[in-house]
Structures are given as C-alpha cells and as structure tokens.
Design a protein around this motif. Structure first.
Motif, PDB file in Angstrom:
ATOM      1  N   MET A  51      17.746 -47.096  28.047  1.00  0.00           N
ATOM      2  CA  MET A  51      17.417 -45.783  27.477  1.00  0.00           C
ATOM      3  C   MET A  51      17.508 -44.713  28.550  1.00  0.00           C
ATOM      4  O   MET A  51      16.845 -44.803  29.577  1.00  0.00           O
ATOM      5  N   VAL A  60      17.195 -38.432  24.461  1.00  0.00           N
ATOM      6  CA  VAL A  60      16.095 -37.742  23.772  1.00  0.00           C
ATOM      7  C   VAL A  60      14.856 -37.951  24.613  1.00  0.00           C
ATOM      8  O   VAL A  60      14.634 -39.034  25.147  1.00  0.00           O
ATOM      9  N   LEU A  61      14.037 -36.922  24.718  1.00  0.00           N
ATOM     10  CA  LEU A  61      12.922 -37.067  25.646  1.00  0.00           C
ATOM     11  C   LEU A  61      11.847 -37.948  25.051  1.00  0.00           C
ATOM     12  O   LEU A  61      11.718 -38.106  23.837  1.00  0.00           O
ATOM     13  N   SER A  62      11.093 -38.530  25.928  1.00  0.00           N
ATOM     14  CA  SER A  62       9.998 -39.387  25.502  1.00  0.00           C
ATOM     15  C   SER A  62       8.781 -38.535  25.181  1.00  0.00           C
ATOM     16  O   SER A  62       8.219 -37.873  26.036  1.00  0.00           O
ATOM     17  N   TYR A  63       8.415 -38.564  23.909  1.00  0.00           N
ATOM     18  CA  TYR A  63       7.255 -37.790  23.498  1.00  0.00           C
ATOM     19  C   TYR A  63       6.002 -38.229  24.242  1.00  0.00           C
ATOM     20  O   TYR A  63       5.141 -37.421  24.550  1.00  0.00           O
ATOM     21  N   ASN A  64       5.925 -39.500  24.484  1.00  0.00           N
ATOM     22  CA  ASN A  64       4.731 -39.989  25.174  1.00  0.00           C
ATOM     23  C   ASN A  64       4.604 -39.398  26.562  1.00  0.00           C
ATOM     24  O   ASN A  64       3.546 -38.894  26.931  1.00  0.00           O
ATOM     25  N   ALA A  65       5.677 -39.477  27.299  1.00  0.00           N
ATOM     26  CA  ALA A  65       5.626 -38.949  28.656  1.00  0.00           C
ATOM     27  C   ALA A  65       5.377 -37.447  28.608  1.00  0.00           C
ATOM     28  O   ALA A  65       4.578 -36.904  29.369  1.00  0.00           O
ATOM     29  N   SER A 108       3.921 -35.718  26.287  1.00  0.00           N
ATOM     30  CA  SER A 108       2.554 -35.418  25.881  1.00  0.00           C
ATOM     31  C   SER A 108       1.588 -35.648  27.029  1.00  0.00           C
ATOM     32  O   SER A 108       0.668 -34.870  27.260  1.00  0.00           O
ATOM     33  N   SER A 111       1.224 -32.774  22.013  1.00  0.00           N
ATOM     34  CA  SER A 111       1.945 -33.926  21.492  1.00  0.00           C
ATOM     35  C   SER A 111       2.876 -33.631  20.313  1.00  0.00           C
ATOM     36  O   SER A 111       3.562 -34.501  19.835  1.00  0.00           O
ATOM     37  N   ARG A 112       2.868 -32.417  19.844  1.00  0.00           N
ATOM     38  CA  ARG A 112       3.671 -32.087  18.660  1.00  0.00           C
ATOM     39  C   ARG A 112       3.468 -33.110  17.558  1.00  0.00           C
ATOM     40  O   ARG A 112       4.418 -33.634  16.988  1.00  0.00           O
ATOM     41  N   GLY A 128       9.412 -29.250  13.586  1.00  0.00           N
ATOM     42  CA  GLY A 128       9.612 -30.248  14.616  1.00  0.00           C
ATOM     43  C   GLY A 128       8.356 -31.001  15.018  1.00  0.00           C
ATOM     44  O   GLY A 128       8.281 -31.555  16.107  1.00  0.00           O
ATOM     45  N   TYR A 129       7.393 -31.015  14.130  1.00  0.00           N
ATOM     46  CA  TYR A 129       6.180 -31.761  14.415  1.00  0.00           C
ATOM     47  C   TYR A 129       6.177 -33.087  13.656  1.00  0.00           C
ATOM     48  O   TYR A 129       6.804 -33.215  12.606  1.00  0.00           O
ATOM     49  N   ASP A 130       5.456 -34.033  14.208  1.00  0.00           N
ATOM     50  CA  ASP A 130       5.235 -35.281  13.498  1.00  0.00           C
ATOM     51  C   ASP A 130       3.920 -35.209  12.739  1.00  0.00           C
ATOM     52  O   ASP A 130       3.052 -34.389  13.046  1.00  0.00           O
TER      53      ASP A 130
END
Lengths: 341, 341
Positions: free
Chosen positions: B1, B46-51, B53, B59-60, B89-91
DNA sequence: ACCAAAAGTGGAAGCGTTTCCATTCGATCC
DNA sequence: GGATCGAATGGAAACGCTTCCACTTTTGGT
C-alpha cells in the motif's frame, strides 16, 4: 484525555504491559492486570481506536454498502448486522450508494479505501468491474449479501427456487391464469434478483406446460404504490384477467391486494396473491408468502466476515468457509391464496 | 500500500509538502501541487484516515445513535444523513441501541468514546443522566434529533402543536367523538414524543370544551399491526364508538384504516382517521396527515453538526447556531377525513 | 540444588500522518 | 542596493498505540 502513558504511570508498569493487560494478548501477571485495570478505571481511560488501528493494522470497524436504507429488506439487514457487530465490539460504517452517481463513485474511490475498514459487506449490489477491482484492491475480506459477485463469498437466497416454489403453490391450487409482478432496477441493485425470480416463475409454468402470457408479466419499482397502479390496470383489463399473481416482494403484494380490493374483487376468491419476503405486515394482510429473514442474513454476513478475519472464536479458518449454500427460506401459508372460483 | 513517503519520493518533494498539497492547507507552489497530484494518482495513493486522524485529531467520521433502524422514521433519517455526509466526504458510523441493555451500555461506554468520532447525532433517544454525561465527556459536538436533551443543540418538530392542529382539523369538520391512538415506549425512545402529542390532542379538545373520553385514549406500539388490534377492538365496542381518530403515526393510521374497513365501516363516512408523519404509503391509503420530513431532518442534523465543527463552508461559527426553532411540518389533506355522517 | 523452559516485563521501533519551526530564496520596499 | 517580507519547502517532533526483542525472574523437572 488520558492516554496509555498515564495509565502505565499510575499502575506502576510499562506502557507495553498496559497494552498487553488491556488487550488480553501476551503474558501478564494477575497482579499487573489487576492494577492496570484499576488505573484505567480510575482515569476513565479508553484507548484510541485510531492509534490502535494505525499500530496494529486492524480497526475493528467494518463497512457495509447498501443501495438504499428506507426499504424493508435493507433496513432489516442493517438491523441484524449492527446488532451482531455491536455484540462483538465492532463498529459499523454505513455507505449508501443511492442518489447521484458521483456519490456512488466517491464511496468506492475514497471512503472505502481509507484503510479504516477491516472488511466490507455489500448488500444486493451490482458492482461494476472497476468497483469490484477497487474493493479487491483494499485487500480486505469481502462478503456479498444478496448479489452474486464473481469469486466473492456470498450469502443469498435461492431466488429462482423461491419463485418457482411460489408458482407451484398457485398451480397446485388449480390456477392456470397466473401473472407475475417483478421489479425494475431502480436502485442499481443487482438486477439478477428480479431476473432470477422471473426465471423461476417461467420455469414452473413451463413444467406445468402452461404458456406464459406476456401481458401478465409486469414490472414495478418494488414499492407498494407502484405495484398498486400496475395491478389495478392489470385487473381492469376487460379482455380477461388472471386469477392469481406472484409478486417479487411483499411490499408490492400489499399494493396488489389493495388494488384488487379497491376494484371490488374478493380475496382470495376472485384473486389470489402470493408474495416473497416475509414482511411483518404480511400477517395483517393475510399474505401467503415465502419468507426470507433479512436480519438473520445480516447476522450471517457478519459471522462470515468474522470467519474470514479469523475471529470466529474458534481457532483459525476451519478450511474453506461454508461454500455457497443458499440461505434458508420458509413458506408461509396464509389466506391470500385459494383455488380459483 | 503506497504511503505518503512513496508519493513524496516520486514527486521529488518532502513528505510535508505532499501533505500540504493534498490537503490544500498551507502554501504550495503550483508546480509542486501538480507533481504531487500526478504522483498520487500514478500510485493509486489514498491517505490513511487512521494516521491522519491520529495526527490531526479530526477523523471526518461522525456517529449516529438510533433506537432502531427498521421503522419508517429512522430509516429515512438515516437515508438523509448518509447522503448529506457522503456529500461532504464524511463517514457515518452507526450505533443501534435496540436489543439487550448491555448492548446499549456497550455503545455508550466504549464505542462512542474511542475518539474515532468528530461528533455525535442522537435520534429520538431518551438518554439517562450517565449516558448524557458520557457523551459530554467526549467533548465533541452533539446534536439531538427528535428528542430534547438538556443543553444540547436540538432539531425537532413541534409535537404538541402538530397534534393539536390535527385535532382541530377533526373538530372543524364537526367531530366531537374523537379518539387518540398514541404509542408506548417500546424502543426506549424519548417518551416525550408520544406524551407531547397526547398533550396537544387534549389541549385542542379542551379548547373546544369537549371532554376527553378516557376509553378513547389508546396506546399501541407504533406498528401497523399493533394499531390494527387496538382500533379493531375500539370500534367493536357496542357502547358507542368515536367518529374520528388521531393516530400518533401514519404507520398506526394504516392499521386503523384497515381495522375499520375490515369491520365494514365506510371511510371516511363512518369514521375519519388522521395520521402524523407523511409516510409515502399515505397517498395510497388516502390518509390525511401532518407530514414531517425525516430525511430532511437527517440532513439538517448533519448541517448543524458541520456548523458546530466550523465546516459550514462559511467562515467560522456565525454566532449562535439557529436557536431551537421547530422543524417545519406540512398539513396534507387527503380523503380519510370528512364530516361525521 | 541445577538447568532449561516458561512467564513476566520494559525499551524502543515503528504505524502514516500533520504541523511547528527553521531555512532558503526571490521579490519588494525605501 | 541592502534590509525586509512572504512564499515555498524540508526536517523532525508529535499523535497514542502495538509488538518485537532482549532481559530478568519463576517454575518445574531431575
């Protein structure tokens, strides 16, 4: 916000030990475990899922993609899935592909990819090749509910068989003039579903050596209101009407029943209706139907995911996951079907 | 990845610049921005949301807590909320408190706390004091839909007024013998809702100087089937029946209508029914009702959240968020109500 | 008692971002 | 024409965990 360091400090142990104590992995003495637990409680500590996910690569979060929420089947699948996931301490991130195409694209291109998910469940979705490719690229377990995706672990009912069974029921009652109300692909759902049900219907008629009357092959949008319109005009046709109708969903069957009643027909004397779904309201309508259990399907999908993640409680993947058996359904006989007058 | 490093390498810039280029924050030359964009595309990055956040604290991802999914109102709220969030663009992480108490506890104690959420929306939920405290402790924006929580930004319809309006409609038609079908608290939903509707009903009768007949104050479980039973027995009472009925939900109104029909009453001649909700099926049933718009409410809740997060597109919080106005509703006149015979 | 294996523990290196800070370098200003 | 400023950039320190590795104790077998 208390972090793991604070807990370690207060418990008088190292950060590593706190992590082990809290996660239950690795060796920790009873004493440490105890004091860590107390410290964590005192501090009101909860671990950061983000940090945890980043470090471990697992997020305890699974994604579910549905074509819409506000229809019976999907709402119930969700209900089952959320329950089962909460039960196991997992989060559920919901993606809805209804609405504009660009939203759907956004879901597949971005949201799903952000590695925030341990696995993905798709519900009755007809994926395009690129979309499937995208999902594969995430490299996470994938379970399809209701559709059938190439080489994807799938949970679904046997639509063909259900429809032919329902048709046989009508035939066995003595009906020969039978109509079918199927559905068009309003939500980008897997078109295979309505198609398989139609096939089953035609197959059963064929077996009984009854010709299908193309006039009596109807399409609605899977809604009660849509079905009402179609059936009303079907039954108003002066050039003869069918004595029975198979609806591809219970919600449509309700509309069919209402239409027949509004036209002054007596049910089931003048007109028999059978549905497919097992909607709760079926009982009120006296609807004979073939029940599937969407909530149970949602639970099963989650269970399958857990197997794939090696989290089924048992030790590692017990061979291949149960191949593609069909999810069980149930014939429910009520009062909307009877022999023709 | 592919990670941000790979992108940086390929674009020939530093990691910091990649981050700035991709997020659009900070100064980046057009040239860098361009080459970063290309590199990212080439690598399928694609960026890692975890990192992301973890590093940024945002955290969107927003959480929504519902008491159940499989009822009309909630499914539609979700439908609106997911659309609006995806749009931005939010979860959306979904929590369902139905089922066993311990699940509900788990939701509030753990899942919600894991700092994976930027904000929380609760839907028609009656929170206990500790639960509210928990939510507050997260320190994230909180919006209540449908309930009213102390000191929480709330979006809701004016239940009292709706019910009294509906009642006045029946009164103005000349009805005096009016029953009310409310709901009991099956899902731990905010009990205030049914109560407010009952209050509105009683108030309107009171204004008209008509005594409330306690026999005609019914409770069902907000389902069509439950309402059917109650209304059927109400109308079977030989000692006189009401000429009109206000139902606290459309789904119950459907049951009421079916019950009346099954008893051979003609509607609205013998019996008028008015609902509250604006359910799609209302049209088929010819149900007069007061429509609320749950999907729009879901959207509004999201919009409010975005304001609180300072993401409304405009610059920072424009003063206090619009105080607690009521969400608009709409009187829908159809054919289920008419003057008494 | 003696040794090997197991149990328990801490240090430290990541995980993939964001963002603060310092630095460089033309451009702008008297 | 030298001082100053802002734009553009890179280095590096977080962010809060997990987990590998090495190390010290126990434990149990003989």
């Amino acid at each position: 916000m208390a972090s793991i360091k604070d807990v370690a400090l207060r418990a008088g142990v190292s950060v590593a030990t706190v992590s082990r104590a809290l996660s239950g992995k690795g060796k920790v003495s009873a004493a440490s475990r105890e004091s860590v637990a107390r410290a964590a409680r005192d501090l009101g500590y909860v671990l950061s899922y983000n940090a945890s996910s980043l470090a471990s690569g697992r997020s305890r979060n699974i994604g579910i993609v549905v074509p819409t929420i506000s229809r019976w089947y999907f709402a119930n699948v969700l209900q089952g899935a959320t329950q089962e996931l909460n039960e196991r301490g997992y989060d559920l991130t919901l993606y809805n592909t209804s609405g504009e195409q660009r939203h759907r694209d956004a879901v597949f291109q971005d949201l799903l990819m952000r590695q925030r998910l341990d696995a993905v469940i798709t519900v009755t979705l007809k994926l395009t090749a690129p979309e499937l490719h995208q999902l594969r690229a995430v490299g996470k377990p994938l379970v399809a509910l209701g559709g059938l995706l190439p080489e994807v672990s799938t949970i679904r009912v046997d639509d063909f068989n259900i429809a032919s069974l329902a048709t046989e029921h009508l035939l066995s009652l003595g009906h020969t003039k039978i109509a079918f109300l199927g559905g068009t692909d309003v939500f980008n759902v897997d078109f295979n579903l309505p198609a398989a049900r139609l096939d089953g219907f035609e197959y059963a008629l064929d077996q009984a050596e009854i010709a299908v009357n193309p006039q009596w092959l109807l399409d609605a949008d899977f809604t009660t209101a849509g079905a009402y319109q179609k059936v009303r005009s079907l039954l108003s046709n002066p050039r003869g009407r069918p004595t029975a109708l198979l609806c591809a969903s219970d919600e449509m069957a309700f509309g069919a029943i209402m239409a027949a009643r509004d036209l002054g027909l007596s049910l089931p004397g003048d007109f028999s209706v059978i549905g497919i779904d097992g909607h709760e309201l079926g009982e009120l309508y006296g609807l004979t139907t073939i029940a599937q259990h969407p909530a149970a399907q949602g639970e099963a999908a989650v269970a399958r995911i857990m197997e794939l993640l090696g989290e089924d409680g048992a030790d590692e993947p017990a061979g291949t996951p149960p191949a593609d058996e069909f999810f069980p359904t149930e014939f429910v006989l009520r009062t909307s079907t009877a022999p023709p007058a």
